[in-house]
Design an enzyme around this catalytic site. Structure first.
Site: not given
Length: 224
Positions: A34, A59, A91, A102, A149, A187
């Site tokens: 990441d 994120c 995982y 937002n 978002h 990622e």
């Protein structure tokens, strides 16, 4: 100084200065690298880099204490649908996802400017909570709306002692470098295969752009 210690020191120095660090978790976990930023330093150009060069979800991970203070739940706990009945992750035991938000001063919320505004305001909120400001769910709702978002992730209560995800690795770097408990994680994906970018390719990207690259194990040994 060992090569590993030097790499870690460089990563923490860059993070302290507001720059990104490439963090690979573990081959037996997600096996992903990441791009990780301190949330308070993210500008529109950084959002553009993440969507163009990384390609994963952008994120913001906040600490468990911050999430508790402003009433941010685990999203799966609030979804009344059979799809949320079991996590069934290969995982991990559960997802860290909380609300996607937002900032209320954004328009659609998806542009680079809008997402950078939401991200930095989340960092300001986290800093205020950590500093003892009485910042409750109503105060959060006055500044942020959901859905939005920018996906918020909720860190594990005991950090790396509870969970070894990018959420906790990033928050551990924030704590070590005196940053607010809010970090951006995204990622890195391979444009050709669509899979996670390999560690070798991630290291090459880091070298090409002058960014530090560290393994999750290195962070755990130093910061856990």
């Amino acid at each position: 100084m060992s090569r590993q210690a030097g790499r870690l020191d460089r990563a923490l120095a860059a993070f302290r200065a507001g720059g990104p660090v490439l963090v690979h978790d573990f081959d037996d976990r997600e096996g992903e690298t990441d791009l990780v930023y301190p949330a308070g330093s993210v500008a529109p150009a950084d959002v553009a880099r993440m969507r163009n060069d990384a390609g994963g979800l952008i994120c913001v991970a906040v600490s468990d204490a911050v999430a508790d203070a402003v009433g941010l739940p685990f999203l799966a706990d609030r979804i009344d649908h059979p799809a949320a009945a079991s996590h069934d992750l290969g995982y991990d035991d559960r997802s860290s996802f909380s609300l996607p938000v937002n900032h209320r001063d954004t328009f659609t919320g998806i542009t680079d400017d809008d997402r950078a505004r939401t991200i930095t305001e989340l960092a300001s909120m986290a800093a205020a909570v950590e500093g003892g400001v009485d910042y409750d769910p109503e105060a959060f709702a006055a500044e942020f709306r959901a859905p939005g978002h920018v996906h918020v992730l909720r860190g594990a209560p005991n950090g790396l002692d509870d969970r070894l995800g990018h959420t906790e690795l990033g928050l551990a770097m924030a704590a070590e470098t005196d940053q607010p408990p809010a970090v951006v994680v995204c990622e890195m994906l391979d444009d050709e295969t669509g899979a996670a970018l390999s560690p070798a390719a991630a290291r090459e990207y880091a070298d090409r752009h002058g960014f530090p690259y560290v393994e999750g194990e290195e962070l755990i040994e130093a910061l856990r």
